[in-house]
Motif scaffolding. Structure first.
Motif, PDB file in Angstrom:
ATOM      1  N   ARG A  19       0.382   8.869   0.249  1.00 17.45           N
ATOM      2  CA  ARG A  19      -0.986   9.411   0.231  1.00 17.45           C
ATOM      3  C   ARG A  19      -0.976  10.935   0.115  1.00 17.45           C
ATOM      4  N   ARG A  78      -8.114   6.274  -6.488  1.00 14.52           N
ATOM      5  CA  ARG A  78      -9.295   6.701  -5.730  1.00 14.52           C
ATOM      6  C   ARG A  78      -9.153   8.133  -5.228  1.00 14.52           C
ATOM      7  N   GLU A 113       0.835  -1.194   0.000  1.00  9.60           N
ATOM      8  CA  GLU A 113       0.000   0.000   0.000  1.00  9.60           C
ATOM      9  C   GLU A 113       0.877   1.253   0.000  1.00  9.60           C
ATOM     10  N   ALA A 149      -2.786  -2.545  -4.935  1.00  3.49           N
ATOM     11  CA  ALA A 149      -3.310  -1.629  -3.918  1.00  3.49           C
ATOM     12  C   ALA A 149      -2.708  -0.235  -3.996  1.00  3.49           C
ATOM     13  N   ARG A 150      -1.403  -0.134  -4.251  1.00  6.36           N
ATOM     14  CA  ARG A 150      -0.756   1.178  -4.264  1.00  6.36           C
ATOM     15  C   ARG A 150      -1.271   2.058  -5.404  1.00  6.36           C
ATOM     16  N   GLU A 168      -5.299   2.868  -4.599  1.00  5.15           N
ATOM     17  CA  GLU A 168      -5.443   3.942  -3.608  1.00  5.15           C
ATOM     18  C   GLU A 168      -5.154   5.295  -4.243  1.00  5.15           C
TER      19      GLU A 168
END
Length: 212
Positions: free
Chosen positions: A33, A69, A27, A62-63, A66
């Motif tokens: 993020r 999104r 992630e 996943a990375r 995310e």
């Protein structure tokens, strides 16, 4: 004009822990993020005043999901996850320390750039990555009703670019476009001259505002 923005996913946990990525499903880190939010803001800025709707397609790891999104939330559109946009598979090396892979990796020789597999069990060849990434990107290129944002990985990015530039797989044995975590690459198809132009490669100036 028909635009495609390629986002290289920001800083991920496997990088932080010096592990082999590939299909290993790590992630984003907190830094990643933060940078994904900066990527999203930059894309919104670049799209200001553009009427054509945007479509977001991402690697299913996943990375990237995310990242996609976070970007999609700014545009108010859904994302589509596509396994074909994954990073190259390092086979049994995925998730192991990078030092483990470095001790076993054998670079592809000049006479076998596309089909060299090396000694790592389960690893992909360059041809396999270029073929699957290319198939996905060609489908997006056919959708001229939208501009596109593609979220993918450092190695896979090269084949997004070469496909957009209409280079056949047989011609990309030595192709390599360097990128960086959280970078944006901008590709454009000119409706009049029909050129496919690399407007900007691996741009990261938008990340400077998030430096500690």
């Amino acid at each position: 004009m028909h635009d495609l923005y390629v986002v290289s996913h920001p800083h991920a946990e496997h990088t932080e822990h010096d592990l082999v990525g590939g299909w290993y499903d790590s992630e984003l880190t907190a830094r990643g993020r933060r940078d994904a939010r900066l990527v999203a803001a930059e894309l919104v800025r670049r799209r200001d005043g553009v009427v054509r709707q945007v479509r977001i397609t991402t690697s299913d790891l996943a990375r990237c999901v995310e990242t996609a999104r976070i970007v999609a939330a700014e545009f108010g559109v859904p994302i589509t996850a596509d396994q074909r946009l994954r990073e190259i598979s390092f086979g049994e090396a995925g998730g192991r320390p990078n030092a483990w892979l470095a001790q076993r990796q054998v670079p592809a020789p000049d006479h076998d750039r596309l089909d060299h597999r090396g000694p790592i069990r389960g690893a992909e060849t360059r041809r396999e990555v270029a073929t699957r990434v290319g198939a996905c990107v060609r489908e997006l290129m056919a959708d001229t009703e939208h501009d596109h944002i593609v979220v993918t990985h450092g190695y896979a990015l090269t084949f997004v670019v070469t496909t957009w530039m209409m280079l056949p797989v047989e011609a990309v044995g030595f192709a390599s476009f360097a990128t960086a975590p959280g970078a944006i690459t901008h590709l454009r198809h000119d409706d009049y001259w029909r050129n496919r132009t690399l407007i900007g490669l691996a741009e990261t100036s938008h990340l400077r505002g998030g430096e500690d």
